[in-house]
Design a protein around this motif. Sequence first.
Motif, PDB file in Angstrom:
ATOM      1  N   UNK A   1      10.718  57.946-142.303  1.00 44.37           N
ATOM      2  CA  UNK A   1       9.942  59.572-141.237  1.00 44.37           C
ATOM      3  C   UNK A   1      12.198  60.467-141.629  1.00 44.37           C
ATOM      4  N   UNK A   2      11.092  61.845-141.956  1.00 47.77           N
ATOM      5  CA  UNK A   2      12.576  62.129-142.252  1.00 47.77           C
ATOM      6  C   UNK A   2      12.594  63.242-141.000  1.00 47.77           C
ATOM      7  N   UNK A   3      13.875  63.104-140.660  1.00 47.14           N
ATOM      8  CA  UNK A   3      14.010  63.642-139.035  1.00 47.14           C
ATOM      9  C   UNK A   3      14.860  64.828-139.047  1.00 47.14           C
ATOM     10  N   UNK A   4      14.563  65.645-140.141  1.00 45.86           N
ATOM     11  CA  UNK A   4      15.221  67.390-140.175  1.00 45.86           C
ATOM     12  C   UNK A   4      13.364  67.909-139.895  1.00 45.86           C
ATOM     13  N   UNK A   5      12.409  67.639-140.249  1.00 47.95           N
ATOM     14  CA  UNK A   5      11.524  68.276-140.458  1.00 47.95           C
ATOM     15  C   UNK A   5      10.043  68.090-139.897  1.00 47.95           C
ATOM     16  N   UNK A   6       9.651  69.104-139.319  1.00 43.16           N
ATOM     17  CA  UNK A   6       7.813  68.851-139.458  1.00 43.16           C
ATOM     18  C   UNK A   6       7.158  69.842-140.060  1.00 43.16           C
ATOM     19  N   UNK A   7       5.821  69.601-140.207  1.00 43.58           N
ATOM     20  CA  UNK A   7       5.191  70.643-140.722  1.00 43.58           C
ATOM     21  C   UNK A   7       4.032  70.035-139.049  1.00 43.58           C
ATOM     22  N   UNK A   8       3.629  71.848-139.131  1.00 42.75           N
ATOM     23  CA  UNK A   8       2.489  72.179-137.767  1.00 42.75           C
ATOM     24  C   UNK A   8       1.730  72.568-138.839  1.00 42.75           C
ATOM     25  N   UNK A   9       0.117  72.153-138.389  1.00 46.74           N
ATOM     26  CA  UNK A   9      -1.237  72.190-138.993  1.00 46.74           C
ATOM     27  C   UNK A   9      -2.011  73.350-138.088  1.00 46.74           C
TER      28      UNK A   9
ATOM     29  N   UNK B   1      11.777  73.242-138.370  1.00 45.97           N
ATOM     30  CA  UNK B   1      13.027  72.494-137.840  1.00 45.97           C
ATOM     31  C   UNK B   1      13.286  71.469-136.950  1.00 45.97           C
ATOM     32  N   UNK B   2      13.476  70.332-136.603  1.00 46.01           N
ATOM     33  CA  UNK B   2      13.125  69.821-134.891  1.00 46.01           C
ATOM     34  C   UNK B   2      14.735  69.057-135.261  1.00 46.01           C
ATOM     35  N   UNK B   3      15.662  68.855-136.655  1.00 42.55           N
ATOM     36  CA  UNK B   3      16.846  68.422-135.860  1.00 42.55           C
ATOM     37  C   UNK B   3      17.590  69.012-135.118  1.00 42.55           C
ATOM     38  N   UNK B   4      19.326  68.552-135.209  1.00 39.99           N
ATOM     39  CA  UNK B   4      19.930  69.240-134.009  1.00 39.99           C
ATOM     40  C   UNK B   4      20.470  70.664-135.620  1.00 39.99           C
ATOM     41  N   UNK B   5      20.252  70.061-135.897  1.00 41.01           N
ATOM     42  CA  UNK B   5      21.733  71.050-137.215  1.00 41.01           C
ATOM     43  C   UNK B   5      20.572  72.520-137.355  1.00 41.01           C
ATOM     44  N   UNK B   6      19.222  72.315-137.679  1.00 41.12           N
ATOM     45  CA  UNK B   6      17.768  73.571-138.015  1.00 41.12           C
ATOM     46  C   UNK B   6      17.335  73.666-136.956  1.00 41.12           C
ATOM     47  N   UNK B   7      17.499  73.713-135.101  1.00 41.89           N
ATOM     48  CA  UNK B   7      15.965  73.446-134.543  1.00 41.89           C
ATOM     49  C   UNK B   7      15.429  74.956-134.407  1.00 41.89           C
ATOM     50  N   UNK B   8      14.112  74.518-134.431  1.00 39.33           N
ATOM     51  CA  UNK B   8      13.484  76.820-134.262  1.00 39.33           C
ATOM     52  C   UNK B   8      13.311  76.682-132.976  1.00 39.33           C
ATOM     53  N   UNK B   9      12.366  77.780-132.248  1.00 38.10           N
ATOM     54  CA  UNK B   9      12.480  78.039-130.580  1.00 38.10           C
ATOM     55  C   UNK B   9      11.509  77.460-131.461  1.00 38.10           C
ATOM     56  N   UNK B  10      10.459  76.983-129.713  1.00 35.73           N
ATOM     57  CA  UNK B  10      10.071  75.931-129.326  1.00 35.73           C
ATOM     58  C   UNK B  10       8.447  76.405-130.027  1.00 35.73           C
ATOM     59  N   UNK B  11       7.261  75.646-130.994  1.00 39.69           N
ATOM     60  CA  UNK B  11       6.501  75.625-131.001  1.00 39.69           C
ATOM     61  C   UNK B  11       5.173  75.516-130.766  1.00 39.69           C
ATOM     62  N   UNK B  12       4.201  76.814-130.272  1.00 36.98           N
ATOM     63  CA  UNK B  12       3.366  76.136-129.083  1.00 36.98           C
ATOM     64  C   UNK B  12       1.898  75.491-130.416  1.00 36.98           C
ATOM     65  N   UNK B  13       1.523  74.592-129.479  1.00 39.15           N
ATOM     66  CA  UNK B  13       0.094  74.589-130.561  1.00 39.15           C
ATOM     67  C   UNK B  13      -1.059  75.097-130.321  1.00 39.15           C
ATOM     68  N   UNK B  14      -2.627  74.730-131.231  1.00 44.87           N
ATOM     69  CA  UNK B  14      -3.594  75.140-130.632  1.00 44.87           C
ATOM     70  C   UNK B  14      -4.875  73.430-130.334  1.00 44.87           C
ATOM     71  N   UNK B  15      -5.340  73.492-129.554  1.00 46.34           N
ATOM     72  CA  UNK B  15      -6.012  72.612-129.891  1.00 46.34           C
ATOM     73  C   UNK B  15      -6.351  71.981-130.435  1.00 46.34           C
ATOM     74  N   UNK B  16      -6.911  70.873-131.981  1.00 39.84           N
ATOM     75  CA  UNK B  16      -6.984  69.981-132.964  1.00 39.84           C
ATOM     76  C   UNK B  16      -6.325  70.279-133.336  1.00 39.84           C
ATOM     77  N   UNK B  17      -4.364  70.835-133.110  1.00 41.88           N
ATOM     78  CA  UNK B  17      -3.258  70.856-133.879  1.00 41.88           C
ATOM     79  C   UNK B  17      -3.267  69.659-134.378  1.00 41.88           C
ATOM     80  N   UNK B  18      -2.657  69.586-136.102  1.00 42.36           N
ATOM     81  CA  UNK B  18      -2.235  68.675-136.678  1.00 42.36           C
ATOM     82  C   UNK B  18      -0.419  68.401-136.380  1.00 42.36           C
TER      83      UNK B  18
END
Length: 111
Positions: free
Chosen positions: A40-48, A58-75
């Motif tokens: 798995x890629x440990x640096x990035x995550x796709x929010x759908x 970005x989800x790694x220490x070097x590129x972490x972004x502000x928290x991304x809240x999700x809606x019910x049913x998100x992938x």
Amino acid sequence: PARPNQVAVIGAVQAECALPFEGLRDASSYLQDCPRHPEADSDWLWVIQPDGHFRRIGVAAWNAEAPQPLAPGAWLFVAIRRLADAQTDTLNAELPRFIATQPLPGITHTP
């Protein structure tokens, strides 16, 4: 249709999982409940989001972004890390685009 009550984590994880939706819980914290596959890629995550919007965060220490809240049913799509002999960048970008076009689980469309 009924409102979804889960967030799905799919892709390069050891097992696909559906987690109960929790208001204001961010994408990165859901990811902690589903172990990633070794490839798995440990640096990035796709929010759908269920409305079809998608974004790579970005989800790694070097590129972490502000928290991304999700809606019910998100992938959450965990991408495969970049391989030297494959076109993983294209695959990783196209799969979230495809997933964003899919109906929410349990909802059927009639013509």
